[in-house]
Motif scaffolding. Sequence first.
Motif, PDB file in Angstrom:
ATOM      1  N   TYR A   1      -5.384   4.314  -7.000  1.00  0.00           N
ATOM      2  CA  TYR A   1      -6.384   4.426  -5.933  1.00  0.00           C
ATOM      3  C   TYR A   1      -7.755   4.468  -6.587  1.00  0.00           C
ATOM      4  N   THR A   2      -8.650   3.603  -6.184  1.00  0.00           N
ATOM      5  CA  THR A   2      -9.982   3.553  -6.778  1.00  0.00           C
ATOM      6  C   THR A   2     -11.044   3.698  -5.699  1.00  0.00           C
ATOM      7  N   ASP A   3     -12.203   4.178  -6.112  1.00  0.00           N
ATOM      8  CA  ASP A   3     -13.309   4.395  -5.178  1.00  0.00           C
ATOM      9  C   ASP A   3     -14.506   3.539  -5.573  1.00  0.00           C
ATOM     10  N   LEU A   4     -14.231   2.293  -5.901  1.00  0.00           N
ATOM     11  CA  LEU A   4     -15.302   1.385  -6.264  1.00  0.00           C
ATOM     12  C   LEU A   4     -16.112   1.002  -5.025  1.00  0.00           C
ATOM     13  N   LYS A   5     -17.363   0.650  -5.235  1.00  0.00           N
ATOM     14  CA  LYS A   5     -18.253   0.279  -4.128  1.00  0.00           C
ATOM     15  C   LYS A   5     -18.169  -1.230  -3.908  1.00  0.00           C
TER      16      LYS A   5
ATOM     17  N   ASP B   1       0.842  -1.197   0.000  1.00  0.00           N
ATOM     18  CA  ASP B   1       0.000   0.000   0.000  1.00  0.00           C
ATOM     19  C   ASP B   1       0.880   1.251   0.000  1.00  0.00           C
ATOM     20  N   ILE B   2       0.894   1.973  -1.129  1.00  0.00           N
ATOM     21  CA  ILE B   2       1.713   3.180  -1.223  1.00  0.00           C
ATOM     22  C   ILE B   2       1.039   4.381  -0.569  1.00  0.00           C
ATOM     23  N   ASP B   3      -0.288   4.285  -0.381  1.00  0.00           N
ATOM     24  CA  ASP B   3      -1.035   5.425   0.166  1.00  0.00           C
ATOM     25  C   ASP B   3      -0.635   5.744   1.602  1.00  0.00           C
ATOM     26  N   LYS B   4      -0.182   4.729   2.337  1.00  0.00           N
ATOM     27  CA  LYS B   4       0.219   4.944   3.730  1.00  0.00           C
ATOM     28  C   LYS B   4       1.614   5.560   3.833  1.00  0.00           C
ATOM     29  N   GLY B   5       2.391   5.513   2.746  1.00  0.00           N
ATOM     30  CA  GLY B   5       3.778   5.979   2.782  1.00  0.00           C
ATOM     31  C   GLY B   5       4.726   4.850   3.134  1.00  0.00           C
TER      32      GLY B   5
ATOM     33  N   ILE C   1       2.886  -6.089  -6.399  1.00  0.00           N
ATOM     34  CA  ILE C   1       1.922  -5.098  -6.897  1.00  0.00           C
ATOM     35  C   ILE C   1       1.911  -3.926  -5.911  1.00  0.00           C
ATOM     36  N   ILE C   2       2.160  -2.744  -6.420  1.00  0.00           N
ATOM     37  CA  ILE C   2       2.048  -1.530  -5.609  1.00  0.00           C
ATOM     38  C   ILE C   2       0.626  -1.013  -5.775  1.00  0.00           C
ATOM     39  N   ASN C   3      -0.059  -0.813  -4.670  1.00  0.00           N
ATOM     40  CA  ASN C   3      -1.490  -0.515  -4.696  1.00  0.00           C
ATOM     41  C   ASN C   3      -1.790   0.891  -4.171  1.00  0.00           C
ATOM     42  N   LYS C   4      -2.936   1.436  -4.596  1.00  0.00           N
ATOM     43  CA  LYS C   4      -3.482   2.720  -4.129  1.00  0.00           C
ATOM     44  C   LYS C   4      -2.592   3.910  -4.504  1.00  0.00           C
ATOM     45  N   PHE C   5      -2.071   3.890  -5.727  1.00  0.00           N
ATOM     46  CA  PHE C   5      -1.195   4.985  -6.167  1.00  0.00           C
ATOM     47  C   PHE C   5      -2.018   6.158  -6.676  1.00  0.00           C
TER      48      PHE C   5
END
Length: 508
Positions: free
Chosen positions: A227-231, A166-170, A195-199
Amino acid sequence: MTARSIMFQGTASDSGKSWMAAALCRYLYQQGEKVVPFKSQNMALNSYITANGQEMGRAQVFQAEAAGIMPDVKMNPVLLKASTSSDTQVVVKGKVLGDMSTLQYQDFKTKVRSEVTDIYQELASEYDDVVLEGAGSPAEINLLDRDFVNMGMADIADTPVILVADIDKGGVFASIYGTIKLLPEKHQKRIKGIIINKFRGDLSMLESGVDMIEALTGVPVLGVMPYTDLKIDDEDSIALSRKNKVMDVSKDLDVVVVVLPNIANFTDFNSLAMHPDVSVRYVTDPNELGTPDLVIIPGTKSTINDLKYLQDKKFDQSIESLHMRGTFVFGVCGGYQMLGKKLIDDNNVESNIKEQPGLGLLDVTTYYSENKTTNRTKATADGLEVNGYEIHMGKTVLDDGVKPFSHVEQTNGRSCDHLDGAVSSDQMVSGTYLHGIFDNPEWTRKYLNRIRSYKGLGSLKNVIGSLKDFKDSQYNELAKIFVENVDVDKIIDIMDQARSTKKERRSS
């Protein structure tokens, strides 16, 4: 022939491995493959009741939906639900085994490992592909000797691993490198891709880092997921930190969900956000409540302790004040129990508190017992058929003259005849044991229109179609994003090579 397999493990909880597994399940399903998800052990308060009344983690439910198959407890043979800071309720093959301390469970792992192995082998013989998911991080070096959920499970299945970061956390490169290098060499060799996620941002800025982490670890980066905002349902309550706290002012109705310390099944309210006139917020402090049209008290694994939390934080006073000013209040499961006059726990099933006053918004009393209800339920509410599921301890008794929320007609496929929940005389306070009640679009629209009418707004027609169709559209979009940003052909090659290697070993 034994199924192909791949396992997604994460650098930490909420790294996105559940979504990556769901994405691959949907992609393989689209290719005509018979694919099944598998996670040997879930630790989550978000659970689900199958058609035959068995309990499992929700992550494998939405992965099964993505794979085009019905959820089955074989996909998640062990579910852990934290009861206190030291004890955990252990659910094995869909049924509660009992509460265990951390040390007791560590000893129990050796006994359940063989059952997990048998279940996995059974699935591997029935399906073309098995998409496995780990839990938390594989680099919990103090737990490696008895692990059967991360690399221990990879050994059981003899499967290659894709590491999701998770790249979003840093700190994504540190987490990738640290995770890999903390593992024993034999397990490092199992990791075939990253896989690097939430870029978010310009991908070109990441390229040099990708090159360096590949050189440092010797493991290729197979893709960078945006980074996606899927439901799509989240499994981990960590995801609640990303939920809205502020109302979308373009919407007519402001719905607030109170986030409890032991919140369970918070996915109950995802479908509310599908309605175009509804803004759904999640709050942790009474000062964040504002003046909503509807306050929801969700389910919880520890009702009495979370009720005390509401009272200590003065949430109870705020909710009562809002109700007096015209706010509707809705409780699900433990939230329903909290709305009553009192909760009685003579046998210390929930806590050491024998009796606790409730919020007093419904004239009902809850009595706790050690028997756990796990039902897949069909009922009638407001003249409409609704479906949901029940996961609760204890029984709630209504005072004379109190209107029930629904009439239950079927549980776990068997006919029955009993009442569920309660509704106040002014219809502004409702409670039910039915998780997933808002997943019934027709009933939900009728309920939301009641709130709209109170506000002086006109009724809306039900603009939400089949929930299954909506979910399918989200899984399809997730698979599309996955294919566009991840080298799926390489993942399939990894799966094919691993199966060929296993076949060669068996024949030699």
